[in-house]
Design a protein around this motif. Structure first.
Motif, PDB file in Angstrom:
ATOM      1  N   LYS A  52     -13.070   1.791 -16.841  1.00 13.05           N
ATOM      2  CA  LYS A  52     -13.386   2.549 -15.593  1.00 13.05           C
ATOM      3  C   LYS A  52     -13.406   0.937 -13.876  1.00 13.05           C
ATOM      4  O   LYS A  52     -12.437   1.332 -13.109  1.00 13.05           O
ATOM      5  CB  LYS A  52     -14.727   3.405 -15.523  1.00 13.05           C
ATOM      6  N   LYS A  93     -10.766  -0.207 -11.347  1.00 14.86           N
ATOM      7  CA  LYS A  93     -11.401  -0.033  -9.882  1.00 14.86           C
ATOM      8  C   LYS A  93     -10.922  -1.781  -9.472  1.00 14.86           C
ATOM      9  O   LYS A  93     -10.361  -1.612  -8.168  1.00 14.86           O
ATOM     10  CB  LYS A  93     -12.497   0.086  -9.832  1.00 14.86           C
ATOM     11  N   ASN A 135      -3.193   7.985 -13.648  1.00 14.38           N
ATOM     12  CA  ASN A 135      -3.942   7.624 -11.107  1.00 14.38           C
ATOM     13  C   ASN A 135      -2.498   7.258 -10.919  1.00 14.38           C
ATOM     14  O   ASN A 135      -1.472   6.499 -11.115  1.00 14.38           O
ATOM     15  CB  ASN A 135      -3.971   6.305 -11.684  1.00 14.38           C
TER      16      ASN A 135
END
Length: 322
Positions: free
Chosen positions: A164, A168, A209
């Motif tokens: 994760k 980012k 995404n």
């Protein structure tokens, strides 16, 4: 074959214009970038051409900035009329990237005075300057800057962090690179390729995404990899159908594919969702690519901020079309 000498007004733009690898080719303008004329060069200036000639092949091209040679195309095709390989990329001089040389250190040259109304000179073999330029090109002495896509690389690794957090970090880097591109702070193809590699890594780690697919499409658009760019933006639009920025990117890619009318539909859809000034500019540019200045001017006149027109180097017609 005569040598074409082209005047460069700003060396800082070389890596994103004359020496930018777009789908394996580099594009240059032999007219001033401040003008919007459809004609890039009067080909009858060459002995080999006539007023009916549309292009000339195999022309060596040398780029001059303030009495210095900054680089050259060993062999290029020179077109009479300006072409638009992408929405904001135009040119009438096209060379295979393998025939492009950008000097790390400019070489001084004398006697290169350009006419007031032209940004180019046609130097035939009988000209005293011909041998100097011919020798410069044939000897090919560097050192040269890397121009082609394959020679640029970026480290997209991020160690000792979870999935994760890694996504980012990658997206933050994408945002930085995309900002440099959109704000004209990009120094060359390295930034664009870096964006492509980072975004591709995001899509591999998180296929849902939307930002990853958008950044990937943006990079492919800048690099002229249109088919992959369209696939990437289609995936983004499926995830976010009302994303106005996504629709504009789809339009940009369609322009690169020569689908101007279809692109205009996407621009109009984006404007309906969010009437941003820049969207009206892209719609107008698409109309200009179709050879419809009346429609282009109508979109430009919808722009509320005159600074946006200035930033995109758009000049409204003196006569307001009805």
């Amino acid at each position: 074959m005569a040598i074409l000498a082209v005047k460069i007004d700003d060396r800082a733009t070389l890596r994103m214009n004359e020496f930018f690898d777009y789908a394996g080719h580099c594009w240059a303008l032999s007219r001033s970038r401040e003008k919007e004329d459809a004609v890039g060069a009067e080909l009858e200036d060459f002995y080999e051409a006539t007023v009916r000639s549309g292009h000339i092949d195999g022309v060596p091209v040398v780029f001059i900035c303030e009495d210095q040679v900054v680089g050259w195309y060993i062999s290029a095709t020179v077109y009479r009329y300006i072409r638009h390989p992408a929405l904001f990329l135009e040119g009438n001089v096209c060379a295979d990237t393998r025939n492009v040389r950008l000097l790390k250190h400019p070489s001084a040259i004398e006697g290169m005075e350009f006419p007031k109304k032209k940004n180019y000179l046609v130097i035939e073999s009988g000209d005293a300057r011909y041998l100097t330029l011919k020798t410069l090109i044939s000897e090919g002495r560097g050192p040269f800057e890397a121009v082609d896509y394959a020679k640029t690389a970026i480290d997209s690794r991020a160690r000792n962090i979870g999935r994760k957090d890694r996504i980012k970090v990658l997206l933050q880097k994408c945002e930085t690179f995309a900002g440099e591109i959109m704000e004209d702070r990009c120094q060359g193809i390295g930034t664009v390729k870096g964006l492509a590699e980072l975004a591709l890594e995001v899509t591999r780690m998180a296929a849902d995404n939307v930002n990853g697919w958008y950044y990937l499409a943006m990079a492919y658009y800048q690099l002229g990899i249109v088919r992959k760019g369209l696939k990437a933006i289609d995936k983004a639009i499926r995830l976010e159908p009302d994303g106005d920025d996504l629709l504009v990117m789809k339009g940009n890619l369609l322009v690169s594919n020569g689908c101007f009318e279809e692109a205009l539909r996407y621009y109009e859809e984006a404007c309906a969702i969010n009437p941003e000034d820049s969207y009206f500019i892209t719609a107008g540019k698409a109309c200009a690519c179709m050879g419809n200045p009346v429609a282009a001017d109508s979109y430009y006149r919808k722009v509320k901020d005159p600074e946006v027109l200035k930033a995109f180097e758009v000049r409204l017609s003196k006569k307001k079309f009805i």
